[in-house]
Scaffold this motif. Structure first.
Motif, PDB file in Angstrom:
ATOM      1  N   ALA A 107       0.852  -1.184   0.000  1.00 18.93           N
ATOM      2  CA  ALA A 107       0.000   0.000   0.000  1.00 18.93           C
ATOM      3  C   ALA A 107       0.889   1.236   0.000  1.00 18.93           C
ATOM      4  O   ALA A 107       2.079   1.160   0.321  1.00 18.93           O
ATOM      5  N   THR A 108       0.295   2.362  -0.324  1.00 20.38           N
ATOM      6  CA  THR A 108       1.023   3.620  -0.365  1.00 20.38           C
ATOM      7  C   THR A 108       0.417   4.594   0.639  1.00 20.38           C
ATOM      8  O   THR A 108      -0.808   4.705   0.737  1.00 20.38           O
ATOM      9  N   ILE A 109       1.277   5.264   1.396  1.00 19.73           N
ATOM     10  CA  ILE A 109       0.799   6.314   2.300  1.00 19.73           C
ATOM     11  C   ILE A 109       0.423   7.525   1.450  1.00 19.73           C
ATOM     12  O   ILE A 109       1.258   8.087   0.750  1.00 19.73           O
ATOM     13  N   VAL A 110      -0.844   7.916   1.508  1.00 21.31           N
ATOM     14  CA  VAL A 110      -1.317   9.015   0.664  1.00 21.31           C
ATOM     15  C   VAL A 110      -1.581  10.287   1.447  1.00 21.31           C
ATOM     16  O   VAL A 110      -1.695  11.369   0.856  1.00 21.31           O
ATOM     17  N   GLU A 111      -1.691  10.179   2.772  1.00 19.34           N
ATOM     18  CA  GLU A 111      -1.911  11.385   3.572  1.00 19.34           C
ATOM     19  C   GLU A 111      -1.495  11.114   5.014  1.00 19.34           C
ATOM     20  O   GLU A 111      -1.699  10.017   5.537  1.00 19.34           O
ATOM     21  N   ILE A 112      -0.895  12.120   5.647  1.00 23.06           N
ATOM     22  CA  ILE A 112      -0.502  12.032   7.050  1.00 23.06           C
ATOM     23  C   ILE A 112      -1.101  13.227   7.784  1.00 23.06           C
ATOM     24  O   ILE A 112      -0.852  14.375   7.414  1.00 23.06           O
ATOM     25  N   LEU A 113      -1.917  12.934   8.790  1.00 23.14           N
ATOM     26  CA  LEU A 113      -2.528  13.973   9.614  1.00 23.14           C
ATOM     27  C   LEU A 113      -1.906  13.918  11.001  1.00 23.14           C
ATOM     28  O   LEU A 113      -1.686  12.838  11.546  1.00 23.14           O
ATOM     29  N   ARG A 114      -1.639  15.071  11.578  1.00 26.39           N
ATOM     30  CA  ARG A 114      -0.947  15.118  12.866  1.00 26.39           C
ATOM     31  C   ARG A 114      -1.731  15.949  13.887  1.00 26.39           C
ATOM     32  O   ARG A 114      -1.289  17.025  14.287  1.00 26.39           O
ATOM     33  N   PRO A 115      -2.889  15.436  14.325  1.00 26.18           N
ATOM     34  CA  PRO A 115      -3.567  16.116  15.441  1.00 26.18           C
ATOM     35  C   PRO A 115      -2.740  15.937  16.710  1.00 26.18           C
ATOM     36  O   PRO A 115      -1.796  15.140  16.755  1.00 26.18           O
ATOM     37  N   GLU A 116      -3.083  16.663  17.755  1.00 25.99           N
ATOM     38  CA  GLU A 116      -2.282  16.659  18.974  1.00 25.99           C
ATOM     39  C   GLU A 116      -2.177  15.254  19.574  1.00 25.99           C
ATOM     40  O   GLU A 116      -3.170  14.563  19.758  1.00 25.99           O
ATOM     41  N   THR A 120      -2.481  10.207  12.239  1.00 25.58           N
ATOM     42  CA  THR A 120      -3.366   9.388  11.414  1.00 25.58           C
ATOM     43  C   THR A 120      -2.717   9.227  10.046  1.00 25.58           C
ATOM     44  O   THR A 120      -2.367  10.209   9.398  1.00 25.58           O
ATOM     45  N   LEU A 121      -2.564   7.975   9.634  1.00 23.80           N
ATOM     46  CA  LEU A 121      -2.005   7.664   8.324  1.00 23.80           C
ATOM     47  C   LEU A 121      -3.110   7.115   7.428  1.00 23.80           C
ATOM     48  O   LEU A 121      -3.848   6.208   7.818  1.00 23.80           O
ATOM     49  N   TRP A 122      -3.210   7.661   6.226  1.00 26.12           N
ATOM     50  CA  TRP A 122      -4.128   7.147   5.216  1.00 26.12           C
ATOM     51  C   TRP A 122      -3.347   6.351   4.179  1.00 26.12           C
ATOM     52  O   TRP A 122      -2.295   6.797   3.701  1.00 26.12           O
ATOM     53  N   PHE A 123      -3.861   5.173   3.847  1.00 28.66           N
ATOM     54  CA  PHE A 123      -3.209   4.270   2.896  1.00 28.66           C
ATOM     55  C   PHE A 123      -4.135   3.994   1.722  1.00 28.66           C
ATOM     56  O   PHE A 123      -5.362   3.971   1.868  1.00 28.66           O
ATOM     57  N   GLU A 124      -3.524   3.736   0.582  1.00 25.03           N
ATOM     58  CA  GLU A 124      -4.264   3.324  -0.612  1.00 25.03           C
ATOM     59  C   GLU A 124      -3.783   1.937  -1.016  1.00 25.03           C
ATOM     60  O   GLU A 124      -2.577   1.707  -1.147  1.00 25.03           O
ATOM     61  N   GLY A 153     -13.576   3.720  -0.032  1.00 21.40           N
ATOM     62  CA  GLY A 153     -13.170   3.144  -1.307  1.00 21.40           C
ATOM     63  C   GLY A 153     -11.958   2.254  -1.131  1.00 21.40           C
ATOM     64  O   GLY A 153     -11.984   1.303  -0.339  1.00 21.40           O
ATOM     65  N   ASN A 154     -10.878   2.541  -1.857  1.00 22.44           N
ATOM     66  CA  ASN A 154      -9.665   1.734  -1.721  1.00 22.44           C
ATOM     67  C   ASN A 154      -8.654   2.391  -0.771  1.00 22.44           C
ATOM     68  O   ASN A 154      -7.465   2.107  -0.833  1.00 22.44           O
ATOM     69  N   ARG A 155      -9.175   3.253   0.120  1.00 23.89           N
ATOM     70  CA  ARG A 155      -8.311   3.897   1.107  1.00 23.89           C
ATOM     71  C   ARG A 155      -8.809   3.596   2.515  1.00 23.89           C
ATOM     72  O   ARG A 155     -10.010   3.430   2.738  1.00 23.89           O
ATOM     73  N   PHE A 156      -7.871   3.515   3.438  1.00 20.57           N
ATOM     74  CA  PHE A 156      -8.226   3.320   4.841  1.00 20.57           C
ATOM     75  C   PHE A 156      -7.198   4.041   5.698  1.00 20.57           C
ATOM     76  O   PHE A 156      -6.102   4.388   5.232  1.00 20.57           O
ATOM     77  N   ASN A 157      -7.550   4.267   6.961  1.00 21.81           N
ATOM     78  CA  ASN A 157      -6.585   4.914   7.836  1.00 21.81           C
ATOM     79  C   ASN A 157      -6.380   4.132   9.115  1.00 21.81           C
ATOM     80  O   ASN A 157      -7.158   3.230   9.465  1.00 21.81           O
ATOM     81  N   VAL A 158      -5.283   4.452   9.806  1.00 17.39           N
ATOM     82  CA  VAL A 158      -5.008   3.941  11.141  1.00 17.39           C
ATOM     83  C   VAL A 158      -4.583   5.128  12.002  1.00 17.39           C
ATOM     84  O   VAL A 158      -3.988   6.094  11.505  1.00 17.39           O
TER      85      VAL A 158
END
Length: 206
Positions: A107-116, A120-124, A153-158
């Motif tokens: 999978a590819t990391i498509v977005e990284i969110l950094r709340p306090e 959160t990593l989003w993968f495709e 869709g074909n993306r999920f996060n952890v």
């Protein structure tokens, strides 16, 4: 078998390339190689490899062409850091979920969110693997047992806590990075069984 609880971060020290085979020299922390024997199994970014030689805390592994094709190991370079876990033993606590070390896809990391205080990593993932990915289900990413958050869709996060970021390479992850994915075996068995029984077919129009 593995538990998906990453035991630390190791460094790729050397890679020797031969036709159809790469030999990796991976240096583990000094306190993580006690009792290692030739033939032992170690998960390298979630991929089960066999120790072929030991030189102090440097372990040698061979990866065949099929392994290099199916995983991200073929794109490793000297100096890269990896997650590792030595094989589970009878009586070990299963803090994650049981893993085989056999990678299904990448999978590819498509977005990284950094709340306090978390990340959160989003993968495709390739479309054909989305059938096994459910909110709150298990998944192994680079050998780490994680709980799926949202699926779109074909993306999920952890969602990762500071301890996970500290103990794994996810703390240095960047968008565009590729990772190894092992689907939860129980989820795969249930989905495939239902599919064979015809329950994955869309309802017929009246």
């Amino acid at each position: 078998m593995f538990t998906g609880i990453v035991q630390g971060i190791a460094t790729v020290e050397e890679i020797t390339t031969a036709p159809g085979l790469n030999t990796f020299v991976i240096r583990l922390p000094d306190d993580k190689v006690g009792g290692v024997t030739i033939g032992a199994s170690v998960a390298i970014n979630g991929t089960c490899l066999t120790v072929t030689r030991q030189d102090g805390n440097a372990l040698y592994f061979d990866a065949m062409q099929e392994t290099l094709r199916l995983t991200t190991l073929g794109r490793l370079e000297p100096g890269d850091e990896i997650n590792f876990e030595r094989a589970a033993r009878i009586g070990d606590e299963i803090g994650g979920h049981l893993l085989s070390g056999h990678i299904h896809t990448t999978a590819t990391i498509v977005e990284i969110l950094r709340p306090e205080n978390n990340v959160t990593l989003w993968f495709e993932v390739p479309d054909e693997w989305t059938r096994y990915i459910f909110p709150k289900g298990y998944i192994a990413i680079n050998g780490a047992s994680l709980t799926i958050g949202e699926v779109q869709g074909n993306r999920f996060n952890v969602h990762l806590i500071p301890e996970t970021l500290r103990a794994t390479t996810f703390g240095k992850a960047t968008e565009g990075d590729e990772v190894n994915i092992e689907i939860d075996s129980q989820t795969q068995t249930i989905v495939d069984t239902l599919a064979r029984m015809g329950y994955d077919q869309p309802p017929m129009s009246p």
